[in-house]
Motif scaffolding. Structure first.
Motif, mmCIF file in Angstrom:
data_model
loop_
_atom_site.group_PDB
_atom_site.id
_atom_site.type_symbol
_atom_site.label_atom_id
_atom_site.label_comp_id
_atom_site.label_asym_id
_atom_site.label_seq_id
_atom_site.Cartn_x
_atom_site.Cartn_y
_atom_site.Cartn_z
ATOM 1 N N SER A 130 2.040 10.633 -9.407
ATOM 2 C CA SER A 130 1.229 10.897 -10.591
ATOM 3 C C SER A 130 0.467 12.213 -10.456
ATOM 4 C CB SER A 130 0.249 9.745 -10.826
ATOM 5 O OG SER A 130 0.933 8.539 -11.069
ATOM 6 N N VAL A 131 -0.137 12.434 -9.280
ATOM 7 C CA VAL A 131 -0.882 13.672 -9.064
ATOM 8 C C VAL A 131 0.050 14.877 -9.115
ATOM 9 C CG1 VAL A 131 -2.295 14.952 -7.417
ATOM 10 C CG2 VAL A 131 -2.665 12.501 -7.732
ATOM 11 N N VAL A 134 0.831 -1.201 0.000
ATOM 12 C CA VAL A 134 0.000 0.000 0.000
ATOM 13 C C VAL A 134 0.865 1.250 0.000
ATOM 14 C CG1 VAL A 134 -1.700 1.312 1.321
ATOM 15 C CG2 VAL A 134 -1.947 -1.163 1.088
ATOM 16 N N ARG A 135 1.961 1.219 0.746
ATOM 17 C CA ARG A 135 2.855 2.373 0.795
ATOM 18 C C ARG A 135 3.452 2.673 -0.579
ATOM 19 N NH1 ARG A 135 5.586 0.686 4.563
ATOM 20 N NH2 ARG A 135 4.693 1.859 6.301
ATOM 21 N N ARG A 136 3.880 1.634 -1.291
ATOM 22 C CA ARG A 136 4.474 1.833 -2.613
ATOM 23 C C ARG A 136 3.439 2.346 -3.613
ATOM 24 N NH1 ARG A 136 8.753 -2.974 -4.029
ATOM 25 N NH2 ARG A 136 10.000 -2.858 -2.123
ATOM 26 N N VAL A 137 2.267 1.753 -3.619
ATOM 27 C CA VAL A 137 1.228 2.186 -4.545
ATOM 28 C C VAL A 137 0.795 3.618 -4.227
ATOM 29 C CG1 VAL A 137 -1.126 1.759 -5.345
ATOM 30 C CG2 VAL A 137 0.443 -0.146 -5.001
ATOM 31 N N GLY A 138 0.639 3.940 -2.948
ATOM 32 C CA GLY A 138 0.256 5.297 -2.566
ATOM 33 C C GLY A 138 1.291 6.326 -2.971
ATOM 34 N N GLU A 197 10.357 -1.085 -7.804
ATOM 35 C CA GLU A 197 9.596 0.113 -8.154
ATOM 36 C C GLU A 197 8.261 -0.303 -8.751
ATOM 37 O OE1 GLU A 197 11.801 2.534 -10.749
ATOM 38 O OE2 GLU A 197 13.455 2.910 -9.354
ATOM 39 N N PRO A 198 7.161 0.371 -8.377
ATOM 40 C CA PRO A 198 5.860 0.015 -8.960
ATOM 41 C C PRO A 198 5.870 0.221 -10.475
ATOM 42 C CG PRO A 198 5.602 1.424 -7.041
ATOM 43 C CD PRO A 198 7.055 1.417 -7.363
ATOM 44 N N THR A 199 5.105 -0.591 -11.169
ATOM 45 C CA THR A 199 5.014 -0.500 -12.622
ATOM 46 C C THR A 199 4.165 0.705 -13.004
ATOM 47 O OG1 THR A 199 5.191 -2.878 -12.824
ATOM 48 C CG2 THR A 199 4.301 -1.694 -14.702
ATOM 49 N N ILE A 245 -4.225 7.451 -11.348
ATOM 50 C CA ILE A 245 -4.296 6.663 -10.116
ATOM 51 C C ILE A 245 -4.923 5.296 -10.385
ATOM 52 C CG2 ILE A 245 -5.429 6.549 -7.859
ATOM 53 C CD1 ILE A 245 -5.050 9.570 -7.646
ATOM 54 N N ILE A 246 -5.999 5.285 -11.172
ATOM 55 C CA ILE A 246 -6.636 4.007 -11.517
ATOM 56 C C ILE A 246 -5.659 3.114 -12.267
ATOM 57 C CG2 ILE A 246 -8.467 2.955 -12.884
ATOM 58 C CD1 ILE A 246 -10.195 5.382 -12.264
ATOM 59 N N GLN A 247 -4.881 3.700 -13.176
ATOM 60 C CA GLN A 247 -3.905 2.919 -13.924
ATOM 61 C C GLN A 247 -2.848 2.324 -12.998
ATOM 62 O OE1 GLN A 247 -1.611 3.854 -17.913
ATOM 63 N NE2 GLN A 247 -0.649 4.962 -16.238
ATOM 64 N N VAL A 248 -2.369 3.107 -12.048
ATOM 65 C CA VAL A 248 -1.357 2.609 -11.099
ATOM 66 C C VAL A 248 -1.915 1.447 -10.288
ATOM 67 C CG1 VAL A 248 -0.035 3.211 -9.047
ATOM 68 C CG2 VAL A 248 -0.114 4.779 -10.986
ATOM 69 N N ILE A 249 -3.148 1.586 -9.809
ATOM 70 C CA ILE A 249 -3.741 0.530 -8.984
ATOM 71 C C ILE A 249 -3.970 -0.732 -9.802
ATOM 72 C CG2 ILE A 249 -5.796 -0.087 -7.657
ATOM 73 C CD1 ILE A 249 -6.029 2.824 -6.830
ATOM 74 N N LEU A 250 -4.479 -0.584 -11.035
ATOM 75 C CA LEU A 250 -4.722 -1.753 -11.879
ATOM 76 C C LEU A 250 -3.422 -2.476 -12.222
ATOM 77 C CD1 LEU A 250 -7.503 -0.450 -14.304
ATOM 78 C CD2 LEU A 250 -7.748 -1.966 -12.330
ATOM 79 N N ARG A 251 -2.363 -1.709 -12.493
ATOM 80 C CA ARG A 251 -1.086 -2.348 -12.801
ATOM 81 C C ARG A 251 -0.508 -3.054 -11.577
ATOM 82 N NH1 ARG A 251 1.223 -1.486 -17.616
ATOM 83 N NH2 ARG A 251 0.311 0.092 -18.980
ATOM 84 N N ASP A 252 -0.721 -2.488 -10.401
ATOM 85 C CA ASP A 252 -0.262 -3.167 -9.191
ATOM 86 C C ASP A 252 -1.040 -4.460 -8.961
ATOM 87 O OD1 ASP A 252 1.204 -3.034 -6.444
ATOM 88 O OD2 ASP A 252 -0.920 -3.325 -5.955
ATOM 89 N N VAL A 253 -2.348 -4.414 -9.194
ATOM 90 C CA VAL A 253 -3.152 -5.645 -9.059
ATOM 91 C C VAL A 253 -2.683 -6.686 -10.068
ATOM 92 C CG1 VAL A 253 -5.467 -6.584 -9.318
ATOM 93 C CG2 VAL A 253 -5.137 -4.421 -8.121
#
Length: 353
Positions: free
Chosen positions: A193-194, A183-187, A339-341, A320-328
């Protein structure tokens, strides 16, 4: 009973959201400002204050923001008040000239037979003027609500920046270590991104305002700085912002002279093509990692749902949606990387083994 309880809970949630949508909108805007200003506060706390006194760092950053907002308001208000005062002083003379058919206004009214029309429709005009009381009261009420909303957003953003790290760490401590790290990495990636979107959009707007100021200054158009400032602020709105600001600048150019208006029109047609096909795709591709088609679709959906506010928030929300979907996707099909994708230029975690 479980199904009935879920249905009732959903209905209650929709009821609460419907009746508190203004407050929720303020919270969302405040959260975006907090995410954008958070890195600035961290830098001031780390580099200027030696890693201590986050409250002082937050106060200094928001003080600068408030001063900048006050400067923008003054830049618009002072010329408008001066011009309004000058126009109010000239108004009686203009009215006398119009009634007598003298001057440019009077000549225009005589040629268009406007005075005759006014005399024949005095009762209708009086009724229309008396009916403007309710719209004016509504406009004043909307202005008061806007001021209250702006102050509320600033206070919410201030408290979020000040107490955000403590609240986030306290929430993550409740989760399992692996989940908390994920969660920390995705956040953090969502926050980047923002911040990237806001900084990129601000960069494009500053460039647009600067070029507009140079063009208007060279042509000798009055209030070049004020018009350029309005164009820069309007350009913050994706897709249509530059058109709105450009229309105002073109109108000011034609009021000054026909050649100036034509020159400003040609400039904005060329700049619009440059911004839409070069600046925005390049900047947004580097900051929020979104392709141009996704950007346009997100803006259209956001504008349809929430108007101008939705258009402003559409791109960071889509990122943000793209980051979360790629993490899932990485979590389901591969393993988490260091590093997150983000973006299409990164390999998925499964292929990185």
């Amino acid at each position: 009973m479980t199904t009935i309880a879920l249905v009732l809970a959903t209905a209650l949630l929709l009821y609460v959201v419907l009746h508190t949508r203004r407050v929720l909108t303020w919270i969302v805007i405040g959260a975006f400002f907090a995410v954008a200003l958070g890195p600035v506060v961290d830098w001031v706390q780390r580099r200027v204050l030696g890693g201590r006194r986050r409250a002082l760092a937050t106060f200094l950053v928001f003080l600068v923001v408030v001063v900048l907002l006050a400067a923008l308001i003054a830049a618009f208000a002072v010329p408008l008040v001066n011009e309004g005062t000058r126009f109010a002083g000239q108004l009686p003379g203009l009215i006398d000239d119009a009634r007598a058919g003298r001057g440019p206004v009077g000549d225009l009214l005589e040629r268009t037979h406007a005075l005759q029309w006014v005399q024949n429709n005095q009762a209708r005009i009086s009724g229309f003027a008396s009916g403007l009381t309710a719209p004016v009261a509504g406009a004043l009420s909307g202005l008061a609500s806007g001021i209250a909303g702006t102050l509320t957003v600033l206070v919410l953003a201030y408290l979020m920046v000040l107490e955000g790290p403590r609240v986030v760490e306290g929430t993550l401590n409740v989760l399992r270590p692996a989940t908390a790290e994920r969660v920390r990495r995705v956040g953090a990636d969502c926050a980047r991104s923002v911040t990237g979107y806001l900084s990129g959009n601000l960069l494009i707007s500053v460039l647009c305002a600067g070029l507009t100021y140079v063009v208007l200054l060279v042509l000798g158009v009055p209030f070049a700085g004020l018009i350029a400032l309005f164009v820069g602020i309007a350009d913050l709105i994706p897709l249509v912002g530059a058109t709105i600001g450009g229309a105002t600048a073109v109108l000011a150019g034609f009021i000054h002279s026909v050649p100036a208006g034509i020159t400003v029109l040609v400039f904005f047609v060329l700049y619009q093509q440059l911004e839409n096909h070069l600046l925005q795709p390049v900047v947004f591709a580097r900051t929020v990692k979104l392709d141009p088609l996704t950007v346009i679709v997100a803006i259209l959906i956001g504008a349809e749902l929430m108007g101008i506010l939705g258009a402003l928030l559409a791109i960071p929300v889509a990122s943000i949606i793209q980051v979360i979907l790629r993490d899932v996707w990485d979590h389901r099909r591969g393993e988490l990387k260091d590093e997150p994708t983000v973006g299409e230029d990164r390999r998925p975690a499964l292929a990185a083994k």
